[in-house]
Write a protein that holds these residues in place. Sequence first.
Motif, PDB file in Angstrom:
ATOM      1  N   ASP A 192       0.809  -1.289  -0.133  1.00 22.18           N
ATOM      2  CA  ASP A 192      -0.072   0.089  -0.025  1.00 22.18           C
ATOM      3  C   ASP A 192       0.711   1.196  -0.082  1.00 22.18           C
ATOM      4  O   ASP A 192       0.323   2.346  -0.081  1.00 22.18           O
ATOM      5  N   VAL A 193       2.319   1.278  -0.056  1.00 25.61           N
ATOM      6  CA  VAL A 193       2.917   2.295   0.011  1.00 25.61           C
ATOM      7  C   VAL A 193       3.966   2.027  -0.858  1.00 25.61           C
ATOM      8  O   VAL A 193       4.440   1.248  -1.640  1.00 25.61           O
ATOM      9  N   ILE A 194       4.378   3.423  -1.744  1.00 29.69           N
ATOM     10  CA  ILE A 194       5.544   3.574  -2.546  1.00 29.69           C
ATOM     11  C   ILE A 194       6.776   3.768  -1.975  1.00 29.69           C
ATOM     12  O   ILE A 194       6.881   4.814  -1.256  1.00 29.69           O
ATOM     13  N   VAL A 195       7.652   2.982  -2.225  1.00 29.86           N
ATOM     14  CA  VAL A 195       8.953   3.114  -1.600  1.00 29.86           C
ATOM     15  C   VAL A 195      10.289   3.271  -2.520  1.00 29.86           C
ATOM     16  O   VAL A 195      10.116   2.838  -3.573  1.00 29.86           O
ATOM     17  N   LEU A 196      11.087   4.426  -2.154  1.00 29.44           N
ATOM     18  CA  LEU A 196      12.044   4.633  -2.947  1.00 29.44           C
ATOM     19  C   LEU A 196      13.283   4.326  -2.353  1.00 29.44           C
ATOM     20  O   LEU A 196      13.511   4.468  -1.140  1.00 29.44           O
ATOM     21  N   ARG A 197      14.074   3.857  -2.954  1.00 27.55           N
ATOM     22  CA  ARG A 197      15.623   3.183  -2.313  1.00 27.55           C
ATOM     23  C   ARG A 197      16.625   3.673  -3.434  1.00 27.55           C
ATOM     24  O   ARG A 197      16.522   3.921  -4.490  1.00 27.55           O
ATOM     25  N   SER A 198      17.780   3.905  -2.692  1.00 28.04           N
ATOM     26  CA  SER A 198      19.004   4.357  -3.460  1.00 28.04           C
ATOM     27  C   SER A 198      20.249   3.680  -3.172  1.00 28.04           C
ATOM     28  O   SER A 198      20.500   3.069  -2.185  1.00 28.04           O
ATOM     29  N   LEU A 199      21.270   3.344  -4.331  1.00 32.72           N
ATOM     30  CA  LEU A 199      22.487   2.778  -4.004  1.00 32.72           C
ATOM     31  C   LEU A 199      23.349   3.638  -3.762  1.00 32.72           C
ATOM     32  O   LEU A 199      24.748   3.463  -3.398  1.00 32.72           O
ATOM     33  N   THR A 200      23.273   4.978  -3.592  1.00 30.39           N
ATOM     34  CA  THR A 200      24.406   6.099  -3.615  1.00 30.39           C
ATOM     35  C   THR A 200      24.803   6.057  -2.086  1.00 30.39           C
ATOM     36  O   THR A 200      25.981   6.198  -2.054  1.00 30.39           O
ATOM     37  N   LYS A 201      24.042   6.050  -1.016  1.00 29.90           N
ATOM     38  CA  LYS A 201      24.632   6.377   0.065  1.00 29.90           C
ATOM     39  C   LYS A 201      25.571   5.297   0.797  1.00 29.90           C
ATOM     40  O   LYS A 201      26.611   5.361   1.360  1.00 29.90           O
ATOM     41  N   THR A 202      24.984   3.908   0.732  1.00 22.19           N
ATOM     42  CA  THR A 202      25.791   2.807   1.424  1.00 22.19           C
ATOM     43  C   THR A 202      26.971   2.341   0.608  1.00 22.19           C
ATOM     44  O   THR A 202      27.866   1.923   0.832  1.00 22.19           O
ATOM     45  N   TRP A 203      26.788   2.429  -1.030  1.00 25.54           N
ATOM     46  CA  TRP A 203      27.703   2.017  -1.745  1.00 25.54           C
ATOM     47  C   TRP A 203      28.551   3.058  -2.317  1.00 25.54           C
ATOM     48  O   TRP A 203      29.474   2.610  -3.172  1.00 25.54           O
ATOM     49  N   GLY A 204      28.377   4.472  -2.303  1.00 28.73           N
ATOM     50  CA  GLY A 204      29.285   5.204  -2.921  1.00 28.73           C
ATOM     51  C   GLY A 204      28.966   5.392  -4.288  1.00 28.73           C
ATOM     52  O   GLY A 204      30.163   5.305  -4.832  1.00 28.73           O
ATOM     53  N   LEU A 205      27.754   5.381  -4.804  1.00 33.24           N
ATOM     54  CA  LEU A 205      27.533   5.487  -6.278  1.00 33.24           C
ATOM     55  C   LEU A 205      27.004   6.667  -6.854  1.00 33.24           C
ATOM     56  O   LEU A 205      26.254   6.419  -7.979  1.00 33.24           O
TER      57      LEU A 205
END
Length: 353
Positions: A192-205
């Motif tokens: 029921d929720v739209i979720v956005l994720r990023s690889l930028t922060k943890t993986w330095g990309l």
Amino acid sequence: MDLTRHDPSPHDLSHHGDAEVGEGLLDFAVNVRAGTPPRWLADLVRESVADLAAYPDRRRAREAVARRHGRPAEEVLLTSGAAEAFVLLARVLRPRRAVVVHPQFTEPEAALRAAGHEVERVVLEGDFRFDAAAVPRDADLVMIGNPTNPTSVLHPADGLRALTGEGRTVVVDEAFMDCVPGEPESLARDPDVIVLRSLTKTWGLAGLRAGYVLGPAPLIAELERAQPLWAVSTPALVAIEACSSDRALAEAEAWAGELAAERARLEGELRGLGLHVVPGARASFLLARAGAGVRDALRERGIAVRRGDTFPGLGPEWIRIAVRDRASTALLTAALHELSVSSDSSDTVTIEG
């Protein structure tokens, strides 16, 4: 909590942490994990260059993300970072009453405004805890971060689920959720929720641009139609697939544990210097009320921190400080101690408790 309908304030929504850094400055402004990407990931990205003659094929990466979060592949859209996802949502959604919860990452509101939407703000105060009752009942689009940038506050999943209801779209930016061991408050599996994720922060990309959206299949299909063809490059797809593997998840979990210890250590030192630090931090940074002039004074001493006054709900007395290694942190705390001592006889720099 305060609700504002318009934007009478001078907040620069386009300002981001990378604008704070510069040659010769010790970087506490950008909240990307230091020492990344790890060698194994960098090697995979380099090797992917051999396949650049072919158009990107997203299928394997999309399936890898779907497996990670226990969702069908049609509920996953790979994007050129989370920033592209905000733009796509702003172009596809047609809200009657859009609300953004602040202080938070400014790109969601900026994207909505650029697409012609009027935006209202729910501005959190005090310790920046969220209460779903503060959101107007007829708001049909609500955007919030978790953990929130720049406050580092992690909101309980149940409190965010309370936002959901018929006719309302809820978007949760979880760009920093992998900073939290076990990710107990993640809504990545919630249909029921739209979720956005990023690889930028943890993986330095940050320079590669890699992220994704999780949401209902019909909306994902709409976003995909609005997205340019081949929007995510082959190297980014390789990185997304690799960072969804069991090996990568175990590494991220171990780092999250190490981060928690270093963050607690930094928080204790900042409090010992008289700074007010927002309690309950769970991301890779701390938000501190340091006093007007402290950011500039640190910059003069070769240290960059993120200014707070570009975030709605914050003023120039706030700074965001990334968690760094102990040697770098020692330089920061020494500079703050010097400022604290010198402020006893100066009206221009004040450390606020």
